[in-house]
Motif scaffolding. Structure first.
Motif, mmCIF file in Angstrom:
data_model
loop_
_atom_site.group_PDB
_atom_site.id
_atom_site.type_symbol
_atom_site.label_atom_id
_atom_site.label_comp_id
_atom_site.label_asym_id
_atom_site.label_seq_id
_atom_site.Cartn_x
_atom_site.Cartn_y
_atom_site.Cartn_z
ATOM 1 N N THR A 124 63.811 5.825 124.059
ATOM 2 C CA THR A 124 64.168 6.584 125.341
ATOM 3 C C THR A 124 63.635 4.943 126.691
ATOM 4 O O THR A 124 62.294 5.309 127.295
ATOM 5 C CB THR A 124 64.430 7.566 126.718
ATOM 6 O OG1 THR A 124 64.852 8.123 125.615
ATOM 7 C CG2 THR A 124 65.103 7.091 127.579
ATOM 8 N N PRO A 126 62.767 3.741 129.999
ATOM 9 C CA PRO A 126 62.379 5.185 131.531
ATOM 10 C C PRO A 126 63.167 4.127 132.466
ATOM 11 O O PRO A 126 62.879 4.063 133.527
ATOM 12 C CB PRO A 126 61.017 4.254 132.082
ATOM 13 C CG PRO A 126 60.127 3.222 131.060
ATOM 14 C CD PRO A 126 61.422 2.841 129.775
ATOM 15 N N GLY A 129 67.188 4.267 130.809
ATOM 16 C CA GLY A 129 68.214 5.640 130.396
ATOM 17 C C GLY A 129 67.994 5.318 129.187
ATOM 18 O O GLY A 129 69.011 6.745 128.551
ATOM 19 N N THR A 131 69.597 4.911 125.254
ATOM 20 C CA THR A 131 68.650 5.102 124.172
ATOM 21 C C THR A 131 68.888 3.794 123.130
ATOM 22 O O THR A 131 69.410 3.556 122.475
ATOM 23 C CB THR A 131 68.933 6.535 122.674
ATOM 24 O OG1 THR A 131 69.356 7.434 123.899
ATOM 25 C CG2 THR A 131 68.801 6.807 122.299
#
Length: 442
Positions: A124, A126, A129, A131
């Motif tokens: 993920t 930071p 957000g 994937t």
């Protein structure tokens, strides 16, 4: 005593004279009777068959080609050199990190398989957000940092310095030098020489100019490039000059310096990929994708370093405890582990972890899924081994790699309270929103 030895000698002579004879026997009768000899019946020996002759010829050829085995190195230094050569050869050929005698790695499944326990190892970002797969991490994070310049150029330049430059020692040296520049300005605001930084200065070139993001940082905090004359030099040179507006607010420079010093590289975090399965007899069966076994170049270098250190210990006498610790280190070739926890109602809670994470990370993962996350509980490994939440061991040191099934167990006091209240201790303990996404394990 003399008479005793004489009797022993006489007895020995008597026994060595042979069998006794009667005085009434004739001389002819005393002649020993010879046993009639019968001619032995021997079969004629047959010659070897054609197949035996061919096999003998092949064996003889192999013996003639075989060279005497060269004696291996005997000194400790020569042993170390030989193993180092083998390690370098392995790294050149394919980077294989399996040590002799290590456990066999389970066969990795293709990511396209419909029965994989998890589709792959994901991360993920930071900042956004999103994937990401393993091969998408670096490119996505760099793009996210560059896009952040439009909103917060100071923070973006600090992230670029710490993330784009991989040599951490060089980054620390450059950051400390920038902090020294800013400290001089704050401590001596009236000194004009501290407000100017010569770009061709040797220290600036060696420590700062070589780092990505440093020029963006100087410009973001209020420095501007300018050509200024230099005493005893014909032409002007390029400088960073601090603007008058920023000089009037020295506290902003101090704040930016602190941000630069405490910042860390932006790294994608491992996605737990939490999944909940119904009770299944296949709970202990794991089909893992190749991500759980494939090592990156950086991981291969780390493993090679560990094996080189092991070579240095070959000549050292080791205790049993030392040998056990080294055996545990063999498990570090796994970067990730897939863990399942069997809950009281039989459901299975699954998540992905780094193999080097501590047991406390699994407790926190399970606690996030519980309705009453404050109640104490235990996690039991195979064989009923209790894993303490305060355990300092990592998953690979506990043997929980590359996958493992654990059992949830209520604390004894909590279990007594549940039974005293007339509740079913085997009822569901998960949050309702998680139960809505329960799956069937196939």
């Amino acid at each position: 005593m003399k008479k005793f030895f004489q009797e022993i000698k006489a007895d020995i002579k008597f026994k060595s004279a042979g069998p006794g004879q009667k005085l009434t026997e004739s001389v002819g009768e005393r002649a020993p009777k010879e046993k009639p000899t019968q001619p032995a019946l021997r079969q004629a020996r047959q010659g070897p068959t054609d197949e035996a002759q061919m096999a003998a010829a092949a064996a003889l050829a192999r013996l003639e080609q075989k060279q005497p085995r060269a004696r291996g190195p005997t000194s400790q230094e020569s042993i170390r050199n030989q193993v180092r050569k083998e390690l370098r050869a392995e790294a050149t050929v394919g980077g294989s990190t399996e040590a002799p005698g290590s456990n066999t790695v389970p066969e990795a499944k293709e990511e396209g398989s419909a029965h994989l326990a998890v589709p792959g190892v994901c991360f993920t970002c930071p900042l956004t957000g999103a994937t990401l797969r393993k091969d998408q991490r670096d490119a996505h994070i760099k793009e996210a940092i560059l896009s952040h310049f439009s909103t917060d150029p100071v923070a973006a330049s600090i992230m670029k310095i710490h993330t784009f430059n991989k040599d951490r020692d060089r980054v620390k040296l450059g950051v400390d030098t920038i902090a020294k520049y800013l400290d001089n300005i704050c401590l001596h605001p009236e000194e004009e020489k501290y407000r100017k930084i010569k770009l061709q200065n040797r220290v600036f070139q060696e420590r700062i100019n070589c780092l990505e993001g440093t020029h963006e940082f100087f410009e973001a905090i209020g420095f501007q490039k300018a050509l200024l004359p230099v005493p005893d030099q014909e032409g002007p040179e390029e400088f960073y000059v601090l603007s008058e507006g920023v000089l009037a607010q020295p506290q902003s420079l101090q704040r930016h310096k602190e941000q630069l010093l405490v910042a860390e590289p932006v790294r994608a975090t491992l996605a737990r990929q939490r999944r909940l399965f119904r009770p299944s007899p296949m709970a202990s069966q794991f089909e893992l994708p190749g991500d759980f076994f494939n090592l990156t170049a950086e991981e291969i270098k780390r493993e090679q370093r560990l094996r080189s250190e092991a070579v240095e210990r070959l000549s050292v006498l080791r205790t049993k405890a030392m040998r056990e610790r080294e055996e545990q280190r063999e498990l570090r070739k796994y970067s990730y582990t897939l863990l399942r926890v069997r809950l009281p109602d039989g459901c299975l809670l699954q998540g992905t972890f780094y193999a080097r994470e501590r047991v406390a990370a699994l407790y926190a993962f399970v606690r996030e899924a519980l309705q009453n996350d404050w109640l104490p509980f235990d996690l039991l490994a195979s064989g009923g081994q209790r894993l303490s939440e305060d355990e300092s061991l990592a998953f690979n040191e506990c043997g929980l790699v590359p996958s493992a099934l654990l059992t949830f167990s209520w604390d004894a006091a909590v279990l007594e309270d549940i039974k005293a209240a007339g509740a079913n201790p085997d009822s569901s303990i998960l949050k309702p929103e998680l139960l809505a996404a329960i799956e069937k394990l196939s």
